[in-house]
Design an enzyme around this catalytic site. Sequence first.
Site, mmCIF file in Angstrom:
data_model
loop_
_atom_site.group_PDB
_atom_site.id
_atom_site.type_symbol
_atom_site.label_atom_id
_atom_site.label_comp_id
_atom_site.label_asym_id
_atom_site.label_seq_id
_atom_site.Cartn_x
_atom_site.Cartn_y
_atom_site.Cartn_z
ATOM 1 N N GLU A 49 0.561 -1.343 0.413
ATOM 2 C CA GLU A 49 -0.444 -0.139 -0.096
ATOM 3 C C GLU A 49 1.075 0.996 0.331
ATOM 4 O OE1 GLU A 49 -1.145 3.179 2.300
ATOM 5 O OE2 GLU A 49 -2.418 1.561 3.346
ATOM 6 N N CYS A 62 -2.480 8.020 4.029
ATOM 7 C CA CYS A 62 -1.990 7.710 2.961
ATOM 8 C C CYS A 62 -3.656 7.898 2.086
ATOM 9 C CB CYS A 62 -1.700 6.330 2.150
ATOM 10 S SG CYS A 62 -2.467 4.813 3.709
#
Length: 673
Positions: free
Chosen positions: A256, A295
């Site tokens: 990720e 994020c």
Amino acid sequence: MGLLRSYVSGGWHTPSVEGAPLHDAVTGEEIARISSAGVDMGAALRYGREVGGPALRELTFHQRAQLLKALGLYLKEHKAELYALSARTGATKSDSWIDIDGGFGVLLGYASKAKRELPNDKVYVDGPVEPLGRGGTFVGQHICTPLHGVAVQINAFNFPMWGPLEKFAPAFIAGVPSLIKPASQTAYVTEKMVELMLASGLLPEGSLQLVCGSAGDLLDHLTPQDLVGFTGSASTAQHLRTHQAVIRSSVRFNAEADSLNCSILGPDAVPGTPEFDLFVGQLVTEMTTKAGQKCTAIRRALVPASLMDAVAEATSAKLAEVVIGNPADKSVKMGALAGLEQREEVRRSLKALQENASVVYGDGALSLVDADAERGAFMSPMLLRAAADAVQPHEVEAFGPVSTLMPYDSVSDAVELAARGAGSLVGSIVSADTDFVRDVVIGVAPWHGRLLVLDREDAGESTGHGSPLPMLVHGGPGRAGGGEEMGGMRGVLHHMQRTAVQGSPRALAAITNRWVTGAPRNEDAVHPFRKTLAELRLGDTVVAGPREVTLEDIEHFASFTGDTFYAHMDEEAAAANPFFGSRVAHGYLVVSFAAGLFVSPEPGPVLANYGLENLRFVTPTFPGDTLTVTLTVKQITPREDQEYGEVRWDADVANQKGESVAKYDVLTLVAKS
């Protein structure tokens, strides 16, 4: 706090070297030192495989789920000390809530889903039985079993609790031990969390290890049964993904990474509409929560060209209300970045963005509450404005309180701009125009792991653009890493091997703990409904019937229920129906008659029927047909925390010719004793 410790090979390890300093993000004060010197990485992985793996695999999915739930509740009791440490990362109380209580929520969410969706067993059956031969004696079934390795979990600095827990939870449910490697800047929070997890006494030995400091030669010791889960920069992900051990052993690698997420305002969402206010409010929230160090934060705000000025003005006004400073002050709404180095990195990225963007908000002097701008890692939220053809906003991520407004003229323009991010974790569309929403969602979905559609109807319950949830995938294609974390059972199955097993129905029933058509049935004098959960066995069967279905039965059922569909009541219309040719019985009449045939009516171990699944009406039932039902114990699932369990029965209703007219599963709750 001194030197942070690692927990490996069954004990705490304190490094013998001085270590690198870690600083309070608010005051700049040194609060700990970190090093992994002296940790035998290979031994730690072997310990996980040889001690943690077998201990976890001895438990069923439900037993692991119970432990995970108890762990989540235990951590909640100790959250005050975690909140105190989290404040030193620059996080406000609401920031910490996302990280800490959000982490607890992942544990509890996975525990709940596992108990609902997984069997109380050690093997997961994936999909239906596949017939492989004409006679029914050779069949196939996919099963999933836990990998016999360690899930190496390399985490980012911004979520020192939620980040590790959202990787740990699905691995634990799957039966795979975890080795957590936190980012150094905030590792002191993760160390305390792991200390509490181990102190709970709930975790099987070897199921959780911690390495604070450099990963060293950790990846050199990976085997084909190990996994790597990584959260961080795209460049680091690429470096780790191409490690020789990862390539050589085809190690499952989930990343990720960087994500230039966007939020798209619909043309209908003009000033004065709820959607306009939702867009602006969400943008400000995503810029300032965790000081933009998420994020999933909005990096690109895509706005109809005609609304650019209105959005810039409204967003600037709301940003001006944000109080920045020491999170200990209750008036503060945005704290510090994780450290001075992180602030410098954001400033460098900001400088690159300003090559094709102008500053809308954030160029003035920084006013702080109870904080020093030089010692603490503070910065102002920065809202930029760029032209539609600007390049940098689609290539540079400033991992802080920075977002760029960009104009679009049409749906295709908006889709094209969103796609230029080259793969994102999340995007959002704020609009009440469902035609616009549909076109945009279908257009941008291939570039996104998750999409939020925000409007006045769901705003009250929406968890927001930047909030991953354990029941949905967290990940994204391309630049975002190409992986999926969490996602309910998808996250669990990532840690398991899917294997196609071929054999006889009897063999597959033994392997899967599920009765399979063609496997032996057990008929004895005792009706299965008279047996407790402990007494029932797979294949226990009752055959009941026959019962004739008359025209009077059909007409009475139609009158009693109100279901007077023409195929049951009108001979001429039914005769013209291509499926029937004459009047037929109601499907639910067939199911009702079947229940009347197989039920044992006296009070006993069967407590309740709570549903039918996979119901199919295979062959029409005509007046004069006689029905026989065969009911067979298909699956037995004890509930760990209750005095009863679930029994799934295979029901097959056949006519006088032996043709199946209805097939389905009956679900009952049965007392254990």
